[in-house]
Design an enzyme around this catalytic site. Structure first.
Site, mmCIF file in Angstrom:
data_model
loop_
_atom_site.group_PDB
_atom_site.id
_atom_site.type_symbol
_atom_site.label_atom_id
_atom_site.label_comp_id
_atom_site.label_asym_id
_atom_site.label_seq_id
_atom_site.Cartn_x
_atom_site.Cartn_y
_atom_site.Cartn_z
ATOM 1 N N HIS A 1 0.769 -1.339 -0.023
ATOM 2 C CA HIS A 1 -0.139 0.259 0.085
ATOM 3 C C HIS A 1 0.786 1.086 -0.002
ATOM 4 C CE1 HIS A 1 -4.211 1.210 0.010
ATOM 5 N NE2 HIS A 1 -4.349 1.337 1.405
ATOM 6 N N PHE B 1 -2.756 7.979 8.111
ATOM 7 C CA PHE B 1 -3.299 6.629 7.437
ATOM 8 C C PHE B 1 -3.937 6.908 6.226
ATOM 9 C CE2 PHE B 1 -3.073 5.214 11.921
ATOM 10 C CZ PHE B 1 -2.605 3.883 11.548
ATOM 11 N N ASN C 1 -6.428 6.650 4.388
ATOM 12 C CA ASN C 1 -7.926 6.908 4.333
ATOM 13 C C ASN C 1 -7.915 8.601 4.821
ATOM 14 O OD1 ASN C 1 -7.906 6.414 6.818
ATOM 15 N ND2 ASN C 1 -9.882 5.398 6.945
ATOM 16 N N ASP D 1 -0.542 2.771 -5.124
ATOM 17 C CA ASP D 1 -0.617 1.394 -5.567
ATOM 18 C C ASP D 1 -1.782 1.075 -6.341
ATOM 19 O OD1 ASP D 1 -1.910 1.884 -2.966
ATOM 20 O OD2 ASP D 1 -2.399 -0.342 -2.977
ATOM 21 N N ASN E 1 -8.867 4.036 -1.403
ATOM 22 C CA ASN E 1 -9.360 5.098 -0.505
ATOM 23 C C ASN E 1 -8.454 6.294 -0.083
ATOM 24 O OD1 ASN E 1 -11.572 3.416 0.383
ATOM 25 N ND2 ASN E 1 -10.217 1.966 1.670
#
Length: 177
Positions: free
Chosen positions: A17, A63, A65, A90, A111
């Site tokens: 990610h 994070f 999101n 990614d 996200n």
């Protein structure tokens, strides 16, 4: 401005990610640039110049999101429009070793991109490099897949595609600046 979408560096740096952050770190290394932690932008920042134009670099340290907050803060501070930002992320739809440049609007279920679009609150096309990480066989394993490290073969292929994408990025910047 070039942004590598990511989760917090210490925990997730080597995961699939975070390949967006890998790209930005490799790019900075090419120009012998170091990053500094910048609380104002919720991440790590640096810059380099091409033809007297300052290219800002950002790796969010929050994070995925929530990455839109980091991108928006830096873009607002430097008066950079979303259409002037290259976002690297990614992509489950591309195999490891494949990178594709895209200029459009949308998040395709990612996200981090979803949050960037939502935070800017504008339907604006923007540049992004999709770095292939492949897809797990079982759809229910996507979360654990993207948050895990690639195997050695995948890692080599991903790094190769990142280096190719960096060359394309530098060529684009050299032409546009």
């Amino acid at each position: 401005m070039i942004v590598g979408l990511s989760n917090p560096k210490t925990q997730y740096h080597k995961t699939r990610h975070n390949v967006g952050s890998w790209f930005v770190y490799y790019l900075a290394k090419r120009y012998l640039k170091l990053f500094k932690k910048d609380k104002k932008f919720f991440g790590f920042t640096s810059f380099f110049n091409i033809k007297s134009n300052c290219i800002r670099l950002l790796v969010p340290n929050i994070f995925m999101n929530l990455n839109g907050k980091s991108v928006f803060e830096m873009a607002s501070f430097y008066n950079i429009n979303l259409s002037e930002i290259l976002i690297i992320h990614d992509d489950l739809e591309l195999k490891p070793g494949v990178a594709k440049l895209k200029y459009s609007y949308g998040h395709n279920g990612h996200n981090g991109l979803r949050d960037v679009i939502s935070t800017f609150n504008k339907k604006t096309d923007f540049y992004r490099f999709r770095i292939g990480i492949g897809r797990p066989i079982n759809k229910h394993e996507i979360s654990s897949f993207v948050l895990s490290n690639p195997n050695k073969i995948e890692e080599v292929l991903i790094k190769k595609s990142i280096l190719h994408a960096i060359e394309e990025t530098i060529n684009l910047l050299t032409l546009r600046c």
